[in-house]
Scaffold this motif. Structure first.
Motif, PDB file in Angstrom:
ATOM      1  N   VAL A 182       0.826  -1.214   0.000  1.00  0.00           N
ATOM      2  CA  VAL A 182       0.000   0.000   0.000  1.00  0.00           C
ATOM      3  C   VAL A 182       0.859   1.263   0.000  1.00  0.00           C
ATOM      4  O   VAL A 182       0.384   2.361   0.288  1.00  0.00           O
ATOM      5  N   GLY A 183       2.152   1.115  -0.336  1.00  0.00           N
ATOM      6  CA  GLY A 183       3.020   2.278  -0.501  1.00  0.00           C
ATOM      7  C   GLY A 183       3.507   2.914   0.775  1.00  0.00           C
ATOM      8  O   GLY A 183       3.868   4.088   0.781  1.00  0.00           O
ATOM      9  N   THR A 184       3.551   2.136   1.863  1.00  0.00           N
ATOM     10  CA  THR A 184       4.057   2.662   3.138  1.00  0.00           C
ATOM     11  C   THR A 184       5.473   2.152   3.370  1.00  0.00           C
ATOM     12  O   THR A 184       5.715   0.938   3.303  1.00  0.00           O
ATOM     13  N   PRO A 185       6.446   3.040   3.640  1.00  0.00           N
ATOM     14  CA  PRO A 185       7.815   2.594   3.878  1.00  0.00           C
ATOM     15  C   PRO A 185       7.919   1.808   5.181  1.00  0.00           C
ATOM     16  O   PRO A 185       7.065   1.932   6.069  1.00  0.00           O
ATOM     17  N   VAL A 186       8.971   0.994   5.301  1.00  0.00           N
ATOM     18  CA  VAL A 186       9.127   0.131   6.471  1.00  0.00           C
ATOM     19  C   VAL A 186      10.517   0.286   7.070  1.00  0.00           C
ATOM     20  O   VAL A 186      11.489   0.587   6.380  1.00  0.00           O
ATOM     21  N   ILE A 187      10.573   0.070   8.374  1.00  0.00           N
ATOM     22  CA  ILE A 187      11.838  -0.051   9.103  1.00  0.00           C
ATOM     23  C   ILE A 187      11.771  -1.393   9.823  1.00  0.00           C
ATOM     24  O   ILE A 187      10.779  -1.692  10.479  1.00  0.00           O
ATOM     25  N   SER A 188      12.811  -2.210   9.683  1.00  0.00           N
ATOM     26  CA  SER A 188      12.795  -3.526  10.325  1.00  0.00           C
ATOM     27  C   SER A 188      14.170  -3.883  10.854  1.00  0.00           C
ATOM     28  O   SER A 188      15.202  -3.538  10.258  1.00  0.00           O
ATOM     29  N   THR A 189      14.173  -4.580  11.983  1.00  0.00           N
ATOM     30  CA  THR A 189      15.413  -5.197  12.446  1.00  0.00           C
ATOM     31  C   THR A 189      15.782  -6.339  11.495  1.00  0.00           C
ATOM     32  O   THR A 189      14.933  -6.876  10.772  1.00  0.00           O
ATOM     33  N   ASP A 190      17.036  -6.722  11.511  1.00  0.00           N
ATOM     34  CA  ASP A 190      17.511  -7.839  10.676  1.00  0.00           C
ATOM     35  C   ASP A 190      17.132  -9.156  11.348  1.00  0.00           C
ATOM     36  O   ASP A 190      17.983  -9.977  11.681  1.00  0.00           O
ATOM     37  N   SER A 191      15.840  -9.364  11.514  1.00  0.00           N
ATOM     38  CA  SER A 191      15.311 -10.467  12.319  1.00  0.00           C
ATOM     39  C   SER A 191      15.217 -11.780  11.566  1.00  0.00           C
ATOM     40  O   SER A 191      14.919 -12.808  12.161  1.00  0.00           O
ATOM     41  N   SER A 192      15.452 -11.763  10.257  1.00  0.00           N
ATOM     42  CA  SER A 192      15.537 -13.009   9.481  1.00  0.00           C
ATOM     43  C   SER A 192      16.186 -12.692   8.142  1.00  0.00           C
ATOM     44  O   SER A 192      16.260 -11.530   7.725  1.00  0.00           O
ATOM     45  N   ALA A 193      16.626 -13.749   7.472  1.00  0.00           N
ATOM     46  CA  ALA A 193      17.235 -13.557   6.148  1.00  0.00           C
ATOM     47  C   ALA A 193      16.235 -12.994   5.155  1.00  0.00           C
ATOM     48  O   ALA A 193      16.620 -12.351   4.170  1.00  0.00           O
ATOM     49  N   ALA A 194      14.943 -13.220   5.410  1.00  0.00           N
ATOM     50  CA  ALA A 194      13.917 -12.777   4.470  1.00  0.00           C
ATOM     51  C   ALA A 194      13.733 -11.270   4.469  1.00  0.00           C
ATOM     52  O   ALA A 194      13.239 -10.710   3.487  1.00  0.00           O
ATOM     53  N   VAL A 195      14.119 -10.583   5.550  1.00  0.00           N
ATOM     54  CA  VAL A 195      13.895  -9.132   5.619  1.00  0.00           C
ATOM     55  C   VAL A 195      14.619  -8.433   4.477  1.00  0.00           C
ATOM     56  O   VAL A 195      14.056  -7.569   3.790  1.00  0.00           O
ATOM     57  N   ALA A 196      15.876  -8.814   4.241  1.00  0.00           N
ATOM     58  CA  ALA A 196      16.645  -8.180   3.162  1.00  0.00           C
ATOM     59  C   ALA A 196      16.090  -8.543   1.794  1.00  0.00           C
ATOM     60  O   ALA A 196      16.281  -7.794   0.824  1.00  0.00           O
ATOM     61  N   GLU A 197      15.415  -9.685   1.687  1.00  0.00           N
ATOM     62  CA  GLU A 197      14.781 -10.047   0.416  1.00  0.00           C
ATOM     63  C   GLU A 197      13.561  -9.177   0.145  1.00  0.00           C
ATOM     64  O   GLU A 197      13.240  -8.886  -1.011  1.00  0.00           O
TER      65      GLU A 197
END
Length: 354
Positions: free
Chosen positions: A281-296
């Motif tokens: 829906v076009g909202t930016p995200v901030i995430s911890t590196d909590s899994s390999a999938a986050v960078a994907e």
């Protein structure tokens, strides 16, 4: 010559869960069940407690059985004779192992989904070692493993010793559910997820007093066992006017669309669907590196920021950057998984034919 009969297929799928309190594992499970039912399959859900927020999302035609505890699943399998068993996440693989042990060669094929990372940041050295031993035994009672991204599939296949028996199938995408929006501030930071230790909402709350914008509120959608501790932290920081705990939402997409940024501060995750939903829906995200999938998922800087788990300065810096008035929102990113239910069915049929 007699006609060649059609090979057997997975006409009856049995899956199971503890309850419908609103976790991402169970929500994805119900989306898959809806797709399997639409394809003409029989689907049975064995569940201890049918109450909870997700009860409203039970698909029409789903058969429900309510054993007093999931340890009775082998008896349910004996009675109903399903063609295949679907284990919806890591949390439930112990029941899969128990069912295989009790039924032996009469057990139908079991397919499990890897819903959390094989290595969990909340485990100490001994717990980590024990968990790795447990994962390494999965190949003995599971027939096939499904992961939601390539990186998590590679990790899971190694951890479970199931190389060659692992597939990549994303969760079905979230779809809008009609309903009233909660009362929302005009601009806000958003967190979506259960109020459980894994999610580490304390990190996000502690960052609020350090932001350049000392007025922007935080909205969290979700409920769970940590609610009391989170409320105590809010009081201790004097943030009662800025933090809004709105409980479970049957459809977070409209709330995500209005948020300035979505933040996920977890210690560990599998493939966090909330990141994909926010980006859709076009909202930016901030995430911890909590899994390999986050960078994907956050694979370009214009989509969001990935930070280390315990880096408060990085979290504050990312929030300040995305909340700046001149920062542009990303273009919506389509969620994968529109054909996931059918891809599971193809896998189920292949296993049953064997």
């Amino acid at each position: 010559m007699s006609p060649v009969s059609e090979p057997p297929t997975a006409r009856h799928i049995l899956t199971y869960a503890e309850d419908l309190r609103g976790g991402g594992v169970e929500r994805a499970q119900l989306r898959l069940a809806r797709g399997w039912l639409a394809a003409g399959r029989r689907v049975t859900l064995a569940i201890e407690d049918i109450s909870g927020p997700l009860a409203a999302e039970l698909p029409e035609g789903l058969e429900i059985v309510t054993p007093s505890q999931l340890l009775a699943l082998p008896n349910v399998v004996r009675r109903l004779g399903p063609d295949i068993i679907f284990c919806p996440g890591n949390f439930y693989t112990g029941i899969a192992a128990w069912t295989r042990l009790r039924l032996g060669k009469t057990c139908p094929p079991i397919v499990a989904k890897m819903s959390n990372a094989p290595a969990r940041a909340d485990h100490g050295r001994l717990m980590h070692a024990a968990h790795q031993v447990w994962l390494a035994r999965h190949g003995g009672f599971l027939d096939h493993l499904v992961a939601m991204t390539t990186a998590t599939a590679d990790e899971a296949a190694l951890a479970t010793r199931m190389i060659g028996r692992t597939s990549v199938i994303p969760n079905p995408p979230a779809v809008p559910i009609p309903g009233a929006l909660p009362d929302l501030p005009p601009r806000y930071i958003l967190g979506v997820g259960r109020l459980e230790p894994q999610k580490r909402w304390d990190r996000l709350i502690a960052a609020l007093p350090l932001l350049a914008d000392q007025t922007i509120p935080l909205v969290i959608l979700g409920d769970g066992s940590e609610r009391g501790a989170i409320e105590a932290q809010i009081r201790a920081f004097g943030l009662g006017e800025r933090v809004h705990l709105l409980g479970h939402s049957s459809d977070p997409l409209p709330v995500m669309a209005r948020a300035a940024v979505l933040v996920l501060t977890s210690d560990y995750e599998g493939v966090p669907g909330v990141l994909r939903e926010a980006l859709s829906v076009g909202t930016p995200v901030i995430s911890t590196d909590s899994s390999a999938a986050v960078a994907e998922i956050v694979d370009r800087p214009e989509l969001g920021t990935v930070i280390a788990r315990n880096d408060t300065a990085a979290l504050v810096g990312a929030l300040d950057a995305w909340l700046a008035p001149t920062t542009q929102r990303p273009a919506p990113v389509a969620q994968p998984g529109a054909d996931s239910a059918n891809r599971y069915l193809a896998l189920f049929d292949q296993l049953v034919r064997r």
